[in-house]
Design a protein around this motif. Structure first.
Motif, PDB file in Angstrom:
ATOM      1  N   GLN A  57       1.272  -1.474   0.002  1.00 47.62           N
ATOM      2  CA  GLN A  57       0.077   0.320   0.414  1.00 47.62           C
ATOM      3  C   GLN A  57       1.009   1.619   0.146  1.00 47.62           C
ATOM      4  N   TYR A  58       2.303   1.080   0.286  1.00 45.02           N
ATOM      5  CA  TYR A  58       3.143   2.244   0.442  1.00 45.02           C
ATOM      6  C   TYR A  58       4.067   1.755  -1.055  1.00 45.02           C
ATOM      7  N   SER A  59       4.835   0.802  -1.172  1.00 46.16           N
ATOM      8  CA  SER A  59       6.271   0.866  -1.282  1.00 46.16           C
ATOM      9  C   SER A  59       5.552  -0.364  -2.551  1.00 46.16           C
ATOM     10  N   ILE A  60       5.368   0.827  -4.000  1.00 46.52           N
ATOM     11  CA  ILE A  60       4.962   0.356  -4.608  1.00 46.52           C
ATOM     12  C   ILE A  60       5.448  -0.765  -5.702  1.00 46.52           C
ATOM     13  N   GLN A  61       5.117  -1.968  -6.023  1.00 46.32           N
ATOM     14  CA  GLN A  61       6.225  -3.513  -7.149  1.00 46.32           C
ATOM     15  C   GLN A  61       5.582  -3.282  -8.234  1.00 46.32           C
ATOM     16  N   GLU A 116      -3.839   7.438 -10.874  1.00 47.86           N
ATOM     17  CA  GLU A 116      -4.645   7.859 -10.405  1.00 47.86           C
ATOM     18  C   GLU A 116      -5.134   6.108  -9.809  1.00 47.86           C
ATOM     19  N   GLU A 117      -5.132   5.345 -10.086  1.00 45.83           N
ATOM     20  CA  GLU A 117      -5.095   4.330 -10.013  1.00 45.83           C
ATOM     21  C   GLU A 117      -4.977   3.529  -8.633  1.00 45.83           C
ATOM     22  N   VAL A 118      -3.645   3.816  -8.588  1.00 49.65           N
ATOM     23  CA  VAL A 118      -2.540   3.617  -7.458  1.00 49.65           C
ATOM     24  C   VAL A 118      -3.187   4.751  -6.237  1.00 49.65           C
ATOM     25  N   PRO A 138      -1.842   8.169   3.561  1.00 45.88           N
ATOM     26  CA  PRO A 138      -2.303   8.087   2.134  1.00 45.88           C
ATOM     27  C   PRO A 138      -2.075   8.067   1.173  1.00 45.88           C
ATOM     28  N   ASN A 139      -1.607   9.465   0.554  1.00 46.44           N
ATOM     29  CA  ASN A 139      -0.607   9.848   0.218  1.00 46.44           C
ATOM     30  C   ASN A 139       0.683  10.104  -0.560  1.00 46.44           C
TER      31      ASN A 139
END
Length: 214
Positions: free
Chosen positions: A18-22, A32-34, A88-89
């Motif tokens: 939810q924070y570290s994007i793989q 915007e989907e993330v 969350p941002n």
């Protein structure tokens, strides 16, 4: 400064998707989907331990932030800050700045922050500086028309070089401070390095520059 290797960092980053994007390449043009909204996106290239990006996210909840740092052993500290603050941002990418065009499409980003980047003082290393013309081209290709770069450093040589680089690229200088902490600029969020250097009495240089799109 010697980087302390943390062999567990990658696993921890993977534990918090939810924070570290793989695999961020799959979100190119679709960030915007993330975030689950279409708020403006600001990125910090070289986010380090995350003090600046988390501070900005707290102060500006209607802006989405992405912290970019190549070293997993460093960015995992930024992850700890985000988890603690429950922001969350903010998202994190452990990727190389040379590869940003793989992850962001034109108009994905509104602003780029460059804070206390490695000065790479030797002439033969000029192309590694994050304000070198090839990096400016990368930023321009992912920013909205008229997008901006906000740059801070304690290194006078790098600051002078960067102003010249921005000028040669045809960018518009909107703001400049040769001693940020003695200026009337409001809303400054300090980085870890900034706190360290300013405590020693060193000047902090800052500028805001804008791409002039045809």
């Amino acid at each position: 400064m010697r980087l302390r290797y943390k062999p567990w960092a990658k696993d921890k980053l993977n534990e918090y998707p939810q924070y570290s994007i793989q695999q961020p390449e799959q979100y190119k043009g679709r960030w915007e989907e993330v975030f689950g909204n279409d708020h403006p996106i600001h990125i910090e290239v070289g986010t380090g331990k995350g003090q600046f990006v988390t501070g900005m996210a707290k102060a500006n909840p209607h802006i989405n932030y992405i912290g970019i740092e190549v070293y997993e052993s460093v960015i995992v500290s930024a992850l700890d800050r985000i988890i603690e603050a429950d922001l969350p941002n903010v998202k994190l990418l452990s990727v190389d700045a040379n590869d940003l065009s793989k992850f962001f499409a034109k108009n994905d980003v509104e602003r780029v922050y460059l804070n206390f980047s490695d000065p790479w003082p030797k002439v033969r290393h000029e192309k590694r500086r994050l304000t070198y013309q090839s990096f400016l081209k990368i930023y321009e290709d992912l920013l909205i028309d008229g997008g901006e770069i906000h740059f801070k450093t304690d290194n006078q040589g790098l600051f002078e070089y960067s102003l010249m680089s921005f000028s040669k690229y045809g960018m518009l200088l909107k703001y400049i401070s040769l001693d940020l902490h003695q200026s009337d600029y409001e809303g400054n969020i300090m980085t870890e390095y900034e706190e360290k250097f300013s405590a020693k009495g060193q000047r902090i240089y800052r500028c805001e520059v804008k791409f002039q799109n045809d």
